[in-house]
Design a protein around this motif. Structure first.
Motif, PDB file in Angstrom:
ATOM      1  N   LEU A 126       4.952   2.666  25.086  1.00 30.94           N
ATOM      2  CA  LEU A 126       5.935   3.640  24.620  1.00 30.94           C
ATOM      3  C   LEU A 126       5.710   3.911  23.126  1.00 30.94           C
ATOM      4  O   LEU A 126       4.676   4.429  22.762  1.00 30.94           O
ATOM      5  CB  LEU A 126       7.342   3.147  24.948  1.00 30.94           C
ATOM      6  CG  LEU A 126       7.607   2.984  26.467  1.00 30.94           C
ATOM      7  CD1 LEU A 126       9.021   2.531  26.743  1.00 30.94           C
ATOM      8  CD2 LEU A 126       7.292   4.275  27.226  1.00 30.94           C
ATOM      9  N   LEU A 127       6.622   3.536  22.250  1.00 29.51           N
ATOM     10  CA  LEU A 127       6.465   3.911  20.847  1.00 29.51           C
ATOM     11  C   LEU A 127       5.702   2.885  20.016  1.00 29.51           C
ATOM     12  O   LEU A 127       5.399   3.139  18.848  1.00 29.51           O
ATOM     13  CB  LEU A 127       7.839   4.194  20.217  1.00 29.51           C
ATOM     14  CG  LEU A 127       8.659   5.321  20.874  1.00 29.51           C
ATOM     15  CD1 LEU A 127       9.885   5.637  20.041  1.00 29.51           C
ATOM     16  CD2 LEU A 127       7.809   6.574  21.087  1.00 29.51           C
ATOM     17  N   GLY A 128       5.419   1.728  20.600  1.00 21.60           N
ATOM     18  CA  GLY A 128       4.594   0.752  19.904  1.00 21.60           C
ATOM     19  C   GLY A 128       5.353  -0.104  18.911  1.00 21.60           C
ATOM     20  O   GLY A 128       6.551   0.085  18.667  1.00 21.60           O
ATOM     21  N   SER A 206      20.011   7.290  19.546  1.00 23.68           N
ATOM     22  CA  SER A 206      19.564   6.754  20.833  1.00 23.68           C
ATOM     23  C   SER A 206      18.854   7.821  21.653  1.00 23.68           C
ATOM     24  O   SER A 206      17.803   7.569  22.265  1.00 23.68           O
ATOM     25  CB  SER A 206      20.758   6.202  21.623  1.00 23.68           C
ATOM     26  OG  SER A 206      21.186   4.968  21.101  1.00 23.68           O
ATOM     27  N   MET A 207      19.418   9.026  21.649  1.00 22.44           N
ATOM     28  CA  MET A 207      18.839  10.083  22.476  1.00 22.44           C
ATOM     29  C   MET A 207      17.657  10.763  21.786  1.00 22.44           C
ATOM     30  O   MET A 207      16.756  11.291  22.458  1.00 22.44           O
ATOM     31  CB  MET A 207      19.917  11.095  22.854  1.00 22.44           C
ATOM     32  CG  MET A 207      21.076  10.475  23.635  1.00 22.44           C
ATOM     33  SD  MET A 207      20.565   9.513  25.094  1.00 22.44           S
ATOM     34  CE  MET A 207      20.224  10.821  26.270  1.00 22.44           C
ATOM     35  N   PHE A 212      11.399  11.033  22.131  1.00 22.02           N
ATOM     36  CA  PHE A 212      10.060  10.585  21.758  1.00 22.02           C
ATOM     37  C   PHE A 212       9.453   9.695  22.843  1.00 22.02           C
ATOM     38  O   PHE A 212       8.259   9.785  23.132  1.00 22.02           O
ATOM     39  CB  PHE A 212      10.101   9.854  20.424  1.00 22.02           C
ATOM     40  CG  PHE A 212      10.353  10.757  19.238  1.00 22.02           C
ATOM     41  CD1 PHE A 212       9.498  11.809  18.963  1.00 22.02           C
ATOM     42  CD2 PHE A 212      11.435  10.548  18.400  1.00 22.02           C
ATOM     43  CE1 PHE A 212       9.708  12.650  17.865  1.00 22.02           C
ATOM     44  CE2 PHE A 212      11.662  11.370  17.301  1.00 22.02           C
ATOM     45  CZ  PHE A 212      10.803  12.424  17.030  1.00 22.02           C
ATOM     46  N   VAL A 213      10.274   8.842  23.455  1.00 17.64           N
ATOM     47  CA  VAL A 213       9.790   7.973  24.532  1.00 17.64           C
ATOM     48  C   VAL A 213       9.295   8.811  25.714  1.00 17.64           C
ATOM     49  O   VAL A 213       8.194   8.591  26.239  1.00 17.64           O
ATOM     50  CB  VAL A 213      10.900   7.004  24.986  1.00 17.64           C
ATOM     51  CG1 VAL A 213      10.532   6.336  26.316  1.00 17.64           C
ATOM     52  CG2 VAL A 213      11.165   5.947  23.921  1.00 17.64           C
ATOM     53  N   TYR A 247       5.315  17.632  23.967  1.00 21.37           N
ATOM     54  CA  TYR A 247       5.102  17.245  25.363  1.00 21.37           C
ATOM     55  C   TYR A 247       6.425  17.066  26.095  1.00 21.37           C
ATOM     56  O   TYR A 247       6.550  17.397  27.285  1.00 21.37           O
ATOM     57  CB  TYR A 247       4.236  15.984  25.438  1.00 21.37           C
ATOM     58  CG  TYR A 247       2.766  16.291  25.348  1.00 21.37           C
ATOM     59  CD1 TYR A 247       2.069  16.789  26.450  1.00 21.37           C
ATOM     60  CD2 TYR A 247       2.078  16.123  24.144  1.00 21.37           C
ATOM     61  CE1 TYR A 247       0.721  17.100  26.359  1.00 21.37           C
ATOM     62  CE2 TYR A 247       0.717  16.430  24.053  1.00 21.37           C
ATOM     63  CZ  TYR A 247       0.050  16.923  25.165  1.00 21.37           C
ATOM     64  OH  TYR A 247      -1.291  17.248  25.083  1.00 21.37           O
ATOM     65  N   PHE A 248       7.424  16.562  25.394  1.00 23.32           N
ATOM     66  CA  PHE A 248       8.767  16.453  25.983  1.00 23.32           C
ATOM     67  C   PHE A 248       9.305  17.835  26.336  1.00 23.32           C
ATOM     68  O   PHE A 248       9.770  18.076  27.456  1.00 23.32           O
ATOM     69  CB  PHE A 248       9.703  15.749  24.992  1.00 23.32           C
ATOM     70  CG  PHE A 248      11.165  15.881  25.317  1.00 23.32           C
ATOM     71  CD1 PHE A 248      11.759  15.053  26.268  1.00 23.32           C
ATOM     72  CD2 PHE A 248      11.962  16.819  24.671  1.00 23.32           C
ATOM     73  CE1 PHE A 248      13.118  15.175  26.573  1.00 23.32           C
ATOM     74  CE2 PHE A 248      13.313  16.945  24.973  1.00 23.32           C
ATOM     75  CZ  PHE A 248      13.891  16.121  25.919  1.00 23.32           C
ATOM     76  N   GLU A 249       9.259  18.759  25.389  1.00 23.85           N
ATOM     77  CA  GLU A 249       9.774  20.114  25.612  1.00 23.85           C
ATOM     78  C   GLU A 249       9.022  20.804  26.733  1.00 23.85           C
ATOM     79  O   GLU A 249       9.622  21.466  27.594  1.00 23.85           O
ATOM     80  CB  GLU A 249       9.668  20.922  24.315  1.00 23.85           C
ATOM     81  CG  GLU A 249      10.285  22.310  24.372  1.00 23.85           C
ATOM     82  CD  GLU A 249       9.410  23.363  25.037  1.00 23.85           C
ATOM     83  OE1 GLU A 249       9.970  24.332  25.582  1.00 23.85           O
ATOM     84  OE2 GLU A 249       8.162  23.206  25.026  1.00 23.85           O
TER      85      GLU A 249
END
Length: 458
Positions: A126-128, A206-207, A212-213, A247-249
């Motif tokens: 995930l974000l590392g 949180s959201m 990003f996740v 990539y999320f969008e």
């Protein structure tokens, strides 16, 4: 002559009485008159300039009403007239974005076995480890969705605060991803206020994290081709933050929204981030504070300052949609396999098990929260706003609100959902009354639904 005049008066009285009786009968025959009056009352009492309201059951949309105009009289900056609110009016959904976009994306990834709710955000997948600083090493996907990660409510300073360092803050001349990397770096360095899972604090951070996740999963799994990204994304090829946002969008736009369209049978022309300029004239205006100017009118551009500094794409805010598009999502979640018309669609957006996983309250001793969604559980008040759907909807109701005056409530026990979209933050975000309208609207709808069932039984 006097007799003739008397007869005229008598017939006029008979006619007037018949009209009154017909009007009363028509009102009695319209079970939704009270609901309509509540929505209209929000306009007349200046809670909001305009509103769109929808109620749906497994049989489809059973109530749809539009009230007011884009403003109280002024012509919005990107419109030629002050348009009436209608089915094509788009609204800034504010925090409804947390569920219609972020939670929907995560839920679909979860259903496809691509994301684990118990996964640590700081894991390499995930974000590392860069995310682990500030006590965040143990934060999981589930913690973020439950708002139990330990984050403060907002970044400090806010991204839109000029002291944070974003160029053009608090309101740039145009929307850009230019500050996304700075915002992402701030998130990675954020220190928690509490240990993960210890307590509930409603947090936009949180959201934002979940955006990003999800973007990382979409990118790493190759779920969206690079050609599907927004054109502006190519301007920041070396920005990790921008690529994850993009990539999320793109996944929301090319995978989630089409799935909702197939499941509901509704073509969602506007449902997502950064609406194209050609649709701005259809947007209900909002306001924001910019520099020394108060209540700068926005139209087609997100009202939330932190989402604005992220280029209009964020996990906590930024989505624009019509009332029917929001209803399409609610219908797909509550009635898998049934279209918005009430007829079988042959498709589902999420299966029943996934819906239950994300919409069932997790632990009422901590909060009324489900995953991403809130619930209508009266045993824990969540600062009071979890009960905005009304006292008559069941505790199993999953719901969410948006700061701009938006709301969606889905009652599995009552088998109906409500959508109420307004721009209550125009001409100022200091207006009152939306809480009372929301609760009155929900309770009035519940009474109509119950009365209809009782009549059907009789």
């Amino acid at each position: 002559m006097r007799k003739a005049a008397t007869m005229v008066v008598w017939w006029a009285a008979v006619w007037w009485l018949a009209v009154v009786r017909h009007g009363a009968s028509a009102a009695a025959d319209d079970p939704w008159a009270g609901v309509r009056k509540i929505v209209d009352g929000g306009v007349s009492s200046r809670v909001y300039p305009g509103a769109a309201a929808i109620v749906g059951t497994k049989n489809g949309i059973v109530f749809e009403h539009y009230a007011g105009r884009q403003t109280y009289g002024e012509v919005p900056p990107h419109s030629t007239t002050n348009q009436e609110v209608g089915e094509d009016t788009i609204f800034d959904l504010a925090s409804l974005s947390k569920v219609v976009a972020t939670t929907s994306v995560v839920a679909q990834l979860y259903e496809n076995g691509l994301i684990d709710l118990g996964a640590r955000v700081a894991s390499a997948e995930l974000l590392g480890e860069g995310f682990a600083s500030g006590g965040k090493a143990g934060v999981t996907v589930e913690d973020c969705l439950l708002h139990q990660a330990g984050f403060p409510p907002d970044p400090s300073p806010n991204y839109w605060d000029p002291t944070f360092g974003c160029r053009g803050a608090p309101l740039p001349d145009s929307q850009s991803f230019a500050c996304s990397e700075r915002c992402y770096g701030s998130l990675l360095n954020q220190t928690l206020d509490a240990s993960p899972g210890e307590r509930y604090v409603y947090s936009d951070l949180s959201m934002i994290t979940m955006m990003f996740v999800a973007g990382k999963v979409v990118e790493s799994k190759g779920l969206v081709p690079e050609s599907s990204l927004l054109p502006e994304c190519s301007r920041f090829p070396n920005s990790v933050a921008v690529q994850l946002q993009c990539y999320f969008e793109a996944y929301l736009r090319t995978a989630v929204v089409p799935a909702i369209e197939l499941a509901s049978g509704h073509a969602a022309e506007v449902f997502g981030y950064r609406p194209r300029e050609e649709f701005w004239e259809l947007a209900s205006p909002t306001v924001t504070v910019a520099a020394s100017k108060l209540n700068v009118t926005l139209q087609g551009r997100v009202e939330d300052g932190n989402a604005e500094m992220l280029g209009g794409v964020s996990g906590h805010a930024g989505v624009f949609a019509t009332s029917r598009s929001v209803a399409a999502l609610a219908h797909s979640l509550l009635f898998p396999g049934l279209g918005l018309s009430g007829k079988p669609s042959g498709y589902t957006f999420l299966n029943k098990t996934t819906v239950e996983t994300f919409t069932t309250e997790r632990d009422h001793s901590i909060s009324s929260r489900a995953l991403g969604w809130n619930t209508n559980d009266p045993r824990t008040r969540d600062e009071g706003w979890n009960l905005s759907c009304g006292d008559l909807l069941s505790p199993q109701t999953f719901m969410h609100l948006g700061y701009t005056g938006t709301m969606v409530c889905c009652d599995p026990e009552g088998e109906f959902y409500t959508v109420l979209l307004t721009n209550r933050v125009y001409p100022t975000d200091q207006g009152n009354g939306i809480h009372d309208v929301r609760r009155s609207f929900g309770d009035a709808v519940a009474r109509v639904i119950r009365a209809g069932r009782e009549e059907a039984i009789l």
